[in-house]
Scaffold this active site. Structure first.
Site, PDB file in Angstrom:
ATOM      1  N   LYS A  32       0.858  -1.183   0.000  1.00  0.00           N
ATOM      2  CA  LYS A  32       0.000   0.000   0.000  1.00  0.00           C
ATOM      3  C   LYS A  32       0.894   1.233   0.000  1.00  0.00           C
ATOM      4  O   LYS A  32       1.953   1.250   0.639  1.00  0.00           O
ATOM      5  CB  LYS A  32      -0.893  -0.021   1.236  1.00  0.00           C
ATOM      6  CG  LYS A  32      -1.939   1.084   1.279  1.00  0.00           C
ATOM      7  CD  LYS A  32      -2.828   0.908   2.512  1.00  0.00           C
ATOM      8  CE  LYS A  32      -3.861   2.013   2.631  1.00  0.00           C
ATOM      9  NZ  LYS A  32      -4.747   1.829   3.805  1.00  0.00           N
ATOM     10  N   SER A  74      -9.443   2.975   2.890  1.00  0.00           N
ATOM     11  CA  SER A  74      -8.391   3.571   2.090  1.00  0.00           C
ATOM     12  C   SER A  74      -7.523   2.552   1.340  1.00  0.00           C
ATOM     13  O   SER A  74      -6.709   2.939   0.497  1.00  0.00           O
ATOM     14  CB  SER A  74      -7.484   4.423   2.980  1.00  0.00           C
ATOM     15  OG  SER A  74      -6.813   3.633   3.947  1.00  0.00           O
ATOM     16  N   SER A  79     -10.375   0.647   6.822  1.00  0.00           N
ATOM     17  CA  SER A  79      -9.720   0.826   5.522  1.00  0.00           C
ATOM     18  C   SER A  79      -9.410  -0.460   4.778  1.00  0.00           C
ATOM     19  O   SER A  79      -9.159  -0.424   3.577  1.00  0.00           O
ATOM     20  CB  SER A  79      -8.431   1.634   5.692  1.00  0.00           C
ATOM     21  OG  SER A  79      -8.736   2.975   5.997  1.00  0.00           O
TER      22      SER A  79
END
Length: 485
Positions: A89, A164, A188
């Protein structure tokens, strides 16, 4: 290499990316496919659609192939993720790889050192192919950032896949990765996993050594895993916890109690009788107009019916109003944004929502922050006590169907916050309480979009919720999106 084949036959069996991550791991360990072949297959898939989904911010093809060759030469298939491709990520630093944190303020930033989590994934034998997209500093439940192209839902390009860890979820759902690590500070991992029809695991606070949450404000964000099924996500989580095949090391004093895994075994076992509480209220109800959509209600009903048919104990939880929760959580969200270290020259490159968050966060006083932390610590104790009679607590994963791209109001911070609450009111409190949770798809809308539920466990109770999630997965058979050819 596009098709699975063995050294004994050239007859194609199936496309590699159509297999589960566990099956791909087994092929690697048997020597039927090499790490280089598997990584090359995924790199070709990423290149074919030119990443029309916006899942990646950076793809490092040459570095990934070199890393795969190094892993292959090490001949250490005992490493839990040996030869398996994944992507970091874009909140995780990896030495020599552009890392933007989803922000234009960090355009062109290339770190000299890796974060410990990236090192642990390497130690587990994984091969990173690049970075997956995230909103600015991972602050929202949207996947969008002005620093990169739109991140699009693999089943409907007009929809936001949620955030996210949205890039990670899209990459897995589109068959561009077998699984993907993410981080979860308020949902997220679980939000985009649920939106994309995947399984997302948020572990207990303190469970993952280099993504424990213990050093973060409020202890909210932890590292976790996204996979196409429960076993795939559990395999990745095991690799993040004990990358060298040894007992997990915890550099901080506190660690999650309970079972130590391996969680893949718990996910595969999928047996036992559990007492399950059904949660319909949220701690946001006192301050926001939270409405659960018919689609989310249908997903919850499907899970309840399936668990009841399997003989699991089902009991509805009585509502427990939490009037102090909304402002306390919002205070942490604002102060957390204000705490991101930036040079004055970078401030102008921030997105409107982030500027608003930082502006409000800087006005919060020390006593206000202390009061918020005290309130949330008390909430944690109340929540754990409330859930104590149950092996797992079941809730909707999200309250609404996936939102259109552009649905969030980026210029009005208060409205943006309210929109996030309305979309995902069931996730942030799990981070506040430090509990493990897993999302699993249980139904589809009339338009074919997946909807799912969340199973919340006791502190350190990952094994029970993973076993239950697999039971639901096997009974309901709601498959993840089929990767495009």
């Amino acid at each position: 290499m596009n098709l699975v084949s063995t050294p004994r036959t050239l007859e194609p069996v199936t496309a590699l990316h159509e297999l589960s991550a566990v099956a791909q791991r087994d092929l690697l360990q048997r020597g039927d496919v090499s790490p280089t072949e598997l990584v090359a297959h995924y790199l070709e898939r990423i290149d074919r659609p030119a990443d029309r989904y916006g899942a990646f911010t950076t793809v490092q093809a040459d570095a990934a192939l070199a890393r795969a060759a190094l892993v292959e030469a090490s001949a250490n298939p005992a490493a839990p993720l040996w030869g398996m491709p994944l992507a970091d990520k874009d909140l995780v630093r990896r030495a020599g790889v552009p890392t933007g944190f989803g922000s234009r303020a960090f355009a062109g930033f290339v770190p000299d050192e890796s974060d410990p989590l990236a090192d642990d994934l390497d130690a587990a034998g994984a091969v990173s192919v690049g970075k997956t997209a995230t909103p600015e500093f991972g602050l929202t439940s949207s996947a969008q950032s002005l620093a990169s192209p739109p991140v699009r839902h693999p089943l409907d390009p007009s929809l936001d896949p949620g955030g996210s860890s949205g890039g990670a979820a899209v990459a897995v759902a589109a068959g561009l990765l077998p699984f993907a690590p993410g981080s979860d500070g308020g949902g997220s991992i679980r939000i985009p996993a649920a939106a994309c029809g995947l399984v997302g695991i948020k572990p207990s606070r303190g469970r993952v050594p280099e993504g424990s949450g213990l050093a973060m404000l409020g202890g909210l964000p932890v590292a976790g895993a996204i996979g196409r099924d429960v076993a795939d996500a559990a395999l990745l989580l095991d690799g993040m916890i004990a990358p060298r095949g040894l007992p997990a090391r915890h550099p901080l004093a506190l660690r999650a109690p309970g079972d130590d895994g391996p969680f893949l075994a718990a996910a595969m076992r999928a047996s036992g009788r559990f007492q399950v509480g059904v949660l319909r209220d949220t701690p946001w109800d006192e301050g926001f107009d939270v409405r659960v959509s018919p689609e989310a209600e249908a997903a919850l009903a499907a899970a309840i019916d399936a668990l009841d048919a399997m003989g699991q104990g089902i009991e509805e939880l009585a509502p427990a109003p939490e009037p102090g929760y909304p402002d306390a959580f919002r205070t942490l969200w604002q102060v957390g944004a204000a705490s991101v270290p930036l040079e004055p020259a970078q401030e102008g490159a921030l997105e409107p929502l982030t500027r608003w968050l930082r502006g409000v966060g800087r006005t919060r006083t020390g006593p206000e922050l202390a009061a918020a932390l005290f309130e949330l610590t008390a909430f944690e104790r109340r929540t754990i006590a409330r859930f104590a009679p149950f092996d797992a607590v079941l809730s909707p994963a999200v309250a609404l169907t996936p939102r259109p791209i552009g649905w969030y109001d980026a210029d009005d911070g208060e409205e943006n916050f309210a929109q996030q609450v309305r979309y995902t009111p069931f996730t942030s409190f799990v981070n506040v309480a430090g509990l493990p949770a897993v999302t699993v798809p249980t139904s589809r809308t009339g338009a074919g979009l997946p909807m799912g539920v969340q199973l919340i466990g006791r502190p350190g109770g990952e094994a029970a919720i993973l076993s239950l999630a697999t039971m639901l997965q096997r009974r309901l058979r709601v498959a993840p999106p089929a990767p495009p050819a």
